[in-house]
Structure formats: C-alpha cells, structure tokens
Motif scaffolding. Structure first.
Motif, short mmCIF file in Angstrom:
data_model
loop_
_atom_site.label_atom_id
_atom_site.label_comp_id
_atom_site.label_asym_id
_atom_site.label_seq_id
_atom_site.Cartn_x
_atom_site.Cartn_y
_atom_site.Cartn_z
N ARG A 60 18.81 6.63 6.33
CA ARG A 60 18.32 5.44 7.04
C ARG A 60 18.22 4.25 6.08
N VAL A 61 17.74 4.54 4.88
CA VAL A 61 17.64 3.49 3.87
C VAL A 61 19.04 3.04 3.47
N GLY A 62 19.96 3.99 3.31
CA GLY A 62 21.33 3.68 2.97
C GLY A 62 21.99 2.81 4.03
N MET A 63 21.65 3.06 5.27
CA MET A 63 22.18 2.25 6.38
C MET A 63 21.76 0.79 6.21
N ALA A 64 20.49 0.58 5.88
CA ALA A 64 19.99 -0.80 5.70
C ALA A 64 20.63 -1.45 4.47
N LEU A 65 20.80 -0.65 3.43
CA LEU A 65 21.42 -1.17 2.21
C LEU A 65 22.87 -1.60 2.49
N GLY A 66 23.59 -0.76 3.22
CA GLY A 66 24.98 -1.08 3.59
C GLY A 66 25.03 -2.31 4.48
N ALA A 67 24.09 -2.39 5.42
CA ALA A 67 24.06 -3.55 6.32
C ALA A 67 23.80 -4.83 5.54
N ALA A 68 22.92 -4.74 4.53
CA ALA A 68 22.62 -5.92 3.71
C ALA A 68 23.87 -6.37 2.96
N GLY A 69 24.54 -5.42 2.32
CA GLY A 69 25.77 -5.76 1.59
C GLY A 69 26.83 -6.32 2.52
N GLY B 296 0.80 -1.22 0.00
CA GLY B 296 0.00 0.00 0.00
C GLY B 296 0.83 1.27 0.00
N ASP B 297 2.16 1.13 0.14
CA ASP B 297 3.04 2.31 0.12
C ASP B 297 3.84 2.34 -1.18
N VAL B 298 4.30 3.53 -1.55
CA VAL B 298 5.13 3.67 -2.74
C VAL B 298 6.62 3.60 -2.35
N LEU B 299 6.92 4.15 -1.18
CA LEU B 299 8.33 4.27 -0.78
C LEU B 299 8.67 3.31 0.36
N PRO B 300 9.91 2.81 0.38
CA PRO B 300 10.32 2.05 1.56
C PRO B 300 10.33 2.97 2.78
N ALA B 301 9.97 2.43 3.94
CA ALA B 301 9.89 3.27 5.14
C ALA B 301 11.27 3.42 5.77
N PRO B 302 11.81 4.65 5.82
CA PRO B 302 13.16 4.84 6.36
C PRO B 302 13.32 4.39 7.80
N SER B 303 12.30 4.66 8.62
CA SER B 303 12.47 4.32 10.04
C SER B 303 12.49 2.81 10.22
N ARG B 304 11.66 2.09 9.45
CA ARG B 304 11.67 0.63 9.52
C ARG B 304 13.03 0.10 9.05
N ALA B 305 13.57 0.72 7.97
CA ALA B 305 14.84 0.26 7.42
C ALA B 305 15.96 0.36 8.46
N SER B 306 16.05 1.50 9.13
CA SER B 306 17.15 1.67 10.09
C SER B 306 16.95 0.77 11.30
N ARG B 307 15.71 0.59 11.73
CA ARG B 307 15.45 -0.28 12.89
C ARG B 307 15.84 -1.72 12.57
N VAL B 308 15.44 -2.18 11.39
CA VAL B 308 15.73 -3.56 10.99
C VAL B 308 17.24 -3.76 10.88
N ALA B 309 17.92 -2.80 10.25
CA ALA B 309 19.37 -2.93 10.08
C ALA B 309 20.07 -2.96 11.43
N ALA B 310 19.64 -2.10 12.34
CA ALA B 310 20.27 -2.06 13.67
C ALA B 310 20.03 -3.38 14.40
N ALA B 311 18.82 -3.92 14.28
CA ALA B 311 18.51 -5.18 14.95
C ALA B 311 19.34 -6.32 14.34
N ALA B 312 19.50 -6.29 13.03
CA ALA B 312 20.27 -7.34 12.36
C ALA B 312 21.73 -7.29 12.81
N ILE B 313 22.30 -6.09 12.87
CA ILE B 313 23.70 -5.96 13.29
C ILE B 313 23.86 -6.42 14.75
#
Lengths: 197, 255
Positions: free
Chosen positions: B186-195, B105-122
C-alpha cells in the motif's frame, strides 16, 4: 488498554533508550514484554516459540531504534515488529520439512497448550473453571482464519484501536472491523452454544 | 441471547492467549546488545520525504530547465496551465507525504491512508484529464503528425513517467527499508503514484500531444502503472540489493 499516560511513558522511555540508557531498555521490556508475549502466543499458539519470538522482537527493536521518531508512541510500532517477526516464523514453519521417524511416519512432538500447559495434562475443570473456559476459547480461537484471529486478539484482547490494529497488520480499518466482527460472531456461536449446553 | 447462540464472556480470551503470563527475562544475546549500545540519531517525521523529494526532483527540474517545451504552451489558457500544474503537483505531494510521513504520534506511515490517498489522487487526475484537457487547435500536435499511432504516443509518455517514477521508487524503497514491515504494498502504491504524478507534471509542460485520449491513457495511465509497480516492488523487495538490481534493470532497459 492503551492509555495516554502509558503511551507518554513508553515514548519517554524509548527516547532515553535511543540516547543509550540501558536502564530505559529494561523499563521498556518490563512495560511491554508481557503483552507482546501474549500477542505472539495468541498468533503462534505455542508459548515456547512465542518466547523465542519475543526475544527476537526486542532484538529487532534494538537494531531498528534509529528509525524511531522521537515523541511518537512506540507501542504500535513494537507490535508491528512483533507481528512481522511472527509472520516470518509462521512462513518458516510452513516451509520447514516434516520430520519423519525411522518407519517413515511423522515424528511425534511434545505439544503444549497456548497457556504453556502440556497437552497431555488434563486439569479437572471443576477445580479450575477459568482454565477450562480458557481452553475452550483457545480451541475456538485456533479454528479462526489467521487474519480474523489477529484482528480479534488485537482489538478485543489487547485493546488496540482499530487504526492501530490496521497499522500493525498492514490492513485497513474497515477490514479489521469486519474481521474482528466475523471472528466474534464465530466465537459467540461456538462458545455461546457450549455454555448453553 | 441471540439467535446465533448465547453470548460468551470475552474476558476468557485474555487468559486463553496468555495475557498476564510472566515473560521470560531478556536473553543473553539481547542483554549483550543492550550493554554495548551507543546513542543513536533517531528519524524525523519529515526526514525521509525531504530526502526522497530532493533526489527525485533533480531529473524533472533539469528536464524543465533544458526543455524543449510543448509548442502549444504559449497558446494554452494561463489559468488552465496553473490549475493543471497545481493538481499534478498536489497529487505528487499528498501521495508522497502519505507514503513516507507518519501521522503525528506514530512511528510508521499508515498503509491504509497511503493507498486511499494515492487512489484518490489518481482518480482526481483521471477526472481532470477526462473533462478538462484543453488543446490549441492547429497548434497542438496529433500523434499522426509524427507518424505515430495513439499507442506509440502513449508508450513514449509512459516511458517518461516511468523514468521519473523509478527514481522516487528506488530512493523511497531505500528510505523505507526496515521501516514498513507490513502493508508495504500500500505504501509502495502511494510512492509509485507520487513518482508518476511528478512525471505527469513534467508532461504538462513538455508533452506535445494534447488529446484527451492520450492524456488519460498515457499520463494518468502512467501514474496508475507506476502505482501498481510500486505496490508490486514493495511487496517483493527484501532489501536494498534487490532495489539496486531493479534500478539497474530499469536503467539498462532504457526505461
């Protein structure tokens, strides 16, 4: 303000727009231009500049329509584009040089209230009690920090959800709640006291 | 009434900000653009993530196929290898999805979700590395065997993580172009964490050093550095030209 049927209609109109239907663009504009203009006016504090930004926003929406996801609610996305356009404009204004008159003083510019009424027009508050209250609210809004003003306008004035407001401003829901609350408390102090007086 | 003052009527905020004011008609430029428009192919929710994952995985897959693998791999408990691989793989997948896939239902990835997920993954990777790193005594290699210090071994593995992460960052930056106008860091943080997590997954199989300090500092630290680099890159990049320049710089420096 953002209801399910409205989101569905916006999504359906946006889909037709992406398929090349010019009438759908006009419907989308009719559906959203007024509130996007109000949002931009609230951020910029300048109706004329907000009208320019509105045109630029819809031009950007037009150029970016291929990035739309079919079936998604386009309203927060369009707010986000408007928000970014507005931030760019504010940055540009900060960078722009101050115009000086011949004697080296800053040149006077015609000012206008956020409502579009010229600053030197002072309506009689007795004739227009709502306008006077709006002017007071406007002055108080202008004193708020930018991020608090954005959070308050999005959540209280435009009825966006905290999650939507967070996405539009690139912030977190927690920060939006906190900023809106702080802004509300400040306004309550300023405007509440004024009303008591 | 509160001690901070009388409550105010927040309905005045609408008129104050011009809510309800009639907007101007679309400008001539806008109308001209609309009149000449053609149908466009819209984006798919999982389109960007599929492209970025496909391109980004080429390097790690080649490295895994070609080897060489760590010499203690056959001596490690199979369950641990599976658990470690699953965790690194999950950290990669959730971070990449959070960075690139908008909610339904959204067009854009949610920045706050991205940073939270990346931080939790790390954090999860850090805890696993801290408490569940295993080695095979006498087989697993110590940095001193190569004449390296812990710092040297960390630099080596961070370089491997960076090589993998830079591809994800670069392709992700291109995929997100014009898409994440705000909250990009925030999105870049998640992208970097994924890589970084994909680089870490590769290291599970090829890194010969199995000390806890090395894994925490180099492998998980590499992910954290990649996340930080992603956040900074997404903040400063204004377009593909800068992204290309950064990639060129990274490759030229042998990263």
């Amino acid at each position: 303000m953002s209801t399910e049927p409205e989101a569905r209609e916006a999504a359906e109109v946006m889909a037709r727009y992406c398929r090349g239907d010019a009438a759908a663009f006009h419907r989308l504009y009719a559906l959203l231009a007024a509130r996007i203009l109000a949002y931009l006016t609230g951020l910029l504090g300048d109706r004329a500049a907000a009208e320019d930004m509105l045109q630029l926003t819809f031009l950007k929406v037009h150029e970016a329509r291929s990035t739309y996801v079919l079936g998604a609610n386009p309203i927060p996305w369009i707010y986000t584009i408007a928000h970014r356009t507005c931030l760019d404009e504010i940055r540009k204004r900060k960078r722009s040089r101050v115009r000086l008159s011949k004697d080296g003083e800053p040149a006077a510019e015609p000012a206008a209230h956020i409502t579009g009424v010229a600053a030197d027009v002072h309506p009689d508050p007795a004739d227009h009690p709502d306008r006077s209250a709006a002017a007071g609210a406007l002055a108080a809004l202008a004193k708020l920090p930018d991020n608090q003003r954005q959070a308050l306008i999005l959540t209280k004035v435009h009825g966006r959800s905290v999650a939507d407001a967070a996405m539009i401003t690139g912030s977190t829901p927690g920060a939006i709640k906190q900023r809106a609350h702080r802004a509300y408390v400040t306004l309550r102090q300023v405007l509440g006291r004024k009303e008591v007086a | 009434m509160t001690d901070q003052g009388k409550d105010f009527d927040d309905r005045v905020l609408g008129p104050a900000t011009g809510v309800g004011a009639k907007p101007p008609a679309p400008s001539a430029d806008l109308l001209r653009a609309v009149e000449g428009m053609k149908p466009v192919r819209t984006r798919r929710r999982f389109g960007a993530v599929a492209v970025v994952a496909l391109v980004g995985l080429v390097g790690p897959v080649i490295a895994l196929v070609r080897g060489p693998y760590r010499r203690d791999l056959s001596g490690l408990p199979v369950g641990w290898v599976i658990a470690a691989s699953a965790l690194w793989c999950a950290a990669f997948a959730v971070s990449l999805i959070a960075a690139l896939v908008p909610r339904r239902g959204d067009v854009l990835p949610a920045p706050s979700r991205a940073s939270r997920v990346a931080a939790a993954a790390i954090a999860a990777l850090g805890l696993f590395a801290l408490f569940a790193t295993v080695d095979v005594p006498g087989v697993s290699m110590l940095p001193a065997e190569r004449g390296w210090t812990l710092f040297d071994s960390c630099l080596h593995c961070i370089g491997t993580v960076a090589k993998v992460a830079v591809v994800f960052l670069f392709v992700g930056l291109l995929a997100l172009r014009r898409l994440v106008p705000v909250g990009g860091s925030r999105v870049g943080m998640a992208l970097g964490a994924a890589g970084g997590a994909m680089g870490g997954l590769l290291l599970v199989f090829i890194c010969p050093f199995a000390t806890t300090a090395h894994v925490v500092l180099a492998h998980v630290g590499g992910v954290a550095l990649a996340a930080a680099a992603g956040a900074i890159l997404m903040r400063v990049t204004a377009g593909p030209a800068i992204a290309f320049a950064l990639l060129g710089l990274a490759l030229a420096s042998g990263c």
